[in-house]
Every structure is written in structure tokens, then in C-alpha cells.
Design an enzyme around this catalytic site. Sequence first.
Site, PDB file in Angstrom:
ATOM      1  N   HIS A 195       0.832  -1.204   0.000  1.00 38.38           N
ATOM      2  CA  HIS A 195       0.000   0.000   0.000  1.00 38.38           C
ATOM      3  C   HIS A 195       0.864   1.250   0.000  1.00 38.38           C
ATOM      4  CE1 HIS A 195      -3.967  -1.847   1.711  1.00 38.38           C
ATOM      5  NE2 HIS A 195      -3.554  -2.436   0.600  1.00 38.38           N
ATOM      6  N   TYR A 208      -8.916   4.933   8.197  1.00 41.61           N
ATOM      7  CA  TYR A 208      -9.046   5.252   9.621  1.00 41.61           C
ATOM      8  C   TYR A 208     -10.167   6.282   9.751  1.00 41.61           C
ATOM      9  CZ  TYR A 208      -4.570   2.932  10.496  1.00 41.61           C
ATOM     10  OH  TYR A 208      -3.577   2.000  10.604  1.00 41.61           O
ATOM     11  N   PRO A 239      -3.295  -0.903  19.362  1.00 40.19           N
ATOM     12  CA  PRO A 239      -3.131  -1.374  17.983  1.00 40.19           C
ATOM     13  C   PRO A 239      -3.125  -0.279  16.912  1.00 40.19           C
ATOM     14  CG  PRO A 239      -5.326  -1.908  18.804  1.00 40.19           C
ATOM     15  CD  PRO A 239      -4.548  -1.381  19.973  1.00 40.19           C
ATOM     16  N   LYS A 259       1.953  -1.066  15.263  1.00 36.47           N
ATOM     17  CA  LYS A 259       3.395  -1.046  15.501  1.00 36.47           C
ATOM     18  C   LYS A 259       3.931  -2.300  16.205  1.00 36.47           C
ATOM     19  CE  LYS A 259       4.848   2.630  13.614  1.00 36.47           C
ATOM     20  NZ  LYS A 259       4.799   2.116  12.258  1.00 36.47           N
ATOM     21  N   TYR A 309       4.616   5.972  10.351  1.00 38.43           N
ATOM     22  CA  TYR A 309       3.747   4.858   9.966  1.00 38.43           C
ATOM     23  C   TYR A 309       4.512   3.829   9.143  1.00 38.43           C
ATOM     24  CZ  TYR A 309      -0.761   2.689   8.742  1.00 38.43           C
ATOM     25  OH  TYR A 309      -1.814   1.822   8.610  1.00 38.43           O
TER      26      TYR A 309
END
Length: 388
Positions: free
Chosen positions: A72, A200, A290, A294, A382
Site C-alpha cells: 500500500h 481510519y 493497535p 506497531k 507509519y
Amino acid sequence: MRTQVGIVGAGPAGLMLSHLLHLAGIDSIIVENRSRAYCEARVRAGLMEDWVTKLLVETGVGARMQREGLAHDGIYMTFGGELRHIDFHKLIGKRVTIYGQQEVVKDLIARRLADGGEIHFDVADTSVHDFNTGKPKIRFRHQGKAQEIDCDIIAGCDGFHGVCRPSFPAGSLRGYDRIYPFGWLGILAKAKPVADELIYAYHDRGFALFSMRAPEVVRYYIQCAPDENLDDWPDEKIWDELETRLGGVKPLPRGPVLEKLVAPMRSYVAEPMQTGRLYLAGDSAHIVPPTGAKGMNLAMADVRVLARAIEAFVKSKRDDLLENYSKTCLGRVWKGQRFSWWMTQMLHRYADASDFDIKRQIAEIDYVTCSEAAMTSLAENYAGLPME
Ligand code: DHB
């Protein structure tokens, strides 16, 4: 039994450590209290930082991930009916890969066994001894028989509820802890993905996340009470709630729910991560909420540092890397903690949130999805901070 490194736990940390040590010509034995089938089926997050995918490939365990993993370029965030995209690849030239943690575990177990590695599954009463006197031992029972492994180093890769961290001498470890006032209700379902990348969602009714595992296997989460009862959540109610919280982005393609769970949310860091010749790695030393996925990435970073330190110790009698193990890892661990906490507090609805808190959260999500500087900061955390 005798080996150089005795490893407690056959999760991603223990298996990867054993694999890296093997490549460096160092022997290890893994003991695991669960069965092989359990380890290979245990569903966790499934998102790998850029450098972790490279590590798997470079060390010869990435072939299936390269075929089946989903690369992604970025993520979406949705709030107030808007959908915004953050393109990591455009911002920092990195991607993340969706590949279930249990798939990494399967690949590593297969490879360790093919390379002649020793993994003892289904053991009981594991305990660690004498790591402060120079002759470390792991004791356990297997099929009723008492066993002992003599080793030079013990790696505690046995998770948050494992035996290694509680074996630290009294007063030698400090835990830093935060418990969040919510949990995640997660489902795995056979359905078409609603988007090409993760979403998200911030919503008045709470956080939601769209993720996936395979082209037709989706993973969704919704913020819930920490002790939410799954019996109160028939499948249709979950789908309806997801559709609402994802902002009605589109009707969600629904399908059979294969699995349901409630996950608690907690941040924890143990300092130091080492006592004598006992080294903690992964969840045994630290857990993250979560949000941002990570957990496994931090575990992989720990064992890469540990494998190199052990190699320097065994081959060149240098113990400075081992001495610095905890300090080296904790720098990254706290940045991972900071990022996971930050994503969590930005995206979840707190029961006691004031109108001010809510306006501030929305301003933060708005900022982080439109400022190039803010998006770049999110992207580099990220997709994984540099390892060196
Ligand atoms: C997943 C879990 C996460 O916590 C996250 O931030 C992204 C993806 C997952 O399970 O796919």
C-alpha cells in the site's frame, strides 16, 4: 540440552531472532508453550513497515510475502463526511505491506525447521534461571518430562503475559503503563474491500478502521467498551455500525464473518529490557495500542538489534552492543509508543470528551491530512523510522 541462545516463545520475535542467529552461524533452541497450530493461527495485526518487508526478503523468508502481501502506498482518513488520502510513497518514497502476522509466523517456522532448527512446542512450566550468574538455564516440562537447556544467553520473546519479564530480580525493572478506556471489536470477513487502502475513521460514535488481509478477506475494527460482550454484537449490527462510522463512504460490501474478537488497548514499556544474560524482545518488554499496527514492527526491530549484538559477542568477544541493547531498543520503542498513543488519542472518542476536546481532535485530523509537513511526519512514523 545445550545451545548458545535459549529462546522463550515462538512468535515473530523468537522465530526471527532464531532465524537471524542461524544466518550468523549461531545455534538457538526455541521453547513455546502453545502448539504449532495455535501459533500459526493466532490472528494479530498485519501491517509491515517498509524495512521489515526488506528484512524478510534479504534474509530469504520473504518470497510468499512478495507474492501474497498487498503493498500500500498510503492510507485514508475520514471525518465529518470527508475522505482524505495520505500518500506515503509520494511523500517519503516508502510503502507498507499488508501481510498477516500469522503468515510471517508460518513462513518463519517452516524455514527454521527446514534449516534444522529446534523448536519445542507444547511445553509446560517454563522457567528461566541463573542469568545473573553467567550460566543461564531454561527449564520446562515436555510430555510430563522435566527438561533443561544450558545456554549463554536467554532471549525472552514470550509476550506480555510470559514468564521472562516477571523473572527479573525485584526492583530491577520499571514498567511505564497506560490503559485506555476503550477496546476494539474486530472482525475478519470474506467480503470485497471497500477501498484500495486502509481507512481510519473518526466519528461521533467512535473510531472505526477498514483493513484487509487478502484480495477478498477484510478486517474491520470498531471502538467499543474494554469489556464489550460479543454476544451483544450480531453480524448485521457490526456491519451497520461500521457503515455509519466509516461515514457512509459507500455501502460496505458485506460477507460472512469468519472471526470476531475484542482487543484491549494498553501502552506498556519495561525499562531496562535486560538483566544479566536475560534479554527481553517484543511484547514481553513493551506493548502498544493497535492503532498504527506497531507491535510486530517493534518486535522485529528488537531482535535485529539483539541478533547483531549477540553476533558481535560470540564472534569478536565484544559486549558493548549487548551492554547497549536496552538503550538502543528503547529509543525506537518510545517513538513507536508515542506514535501509537498519538494515533489512538487523535482518532478515538473519549466518554468524558468536552466539546473543546472534540474540536481539537477534528482540527488535528484536518491538519494531519492537509499539511505536507504533518503528513510527512505521519508517513515516516507509519511506514517505519529508519533502523540505523
Ligand atoms: C490493522 C491493525 C491496525 O491496528 C492498524 O492500524 C492497521 C491495520 C490490521 O489488523 O490489519
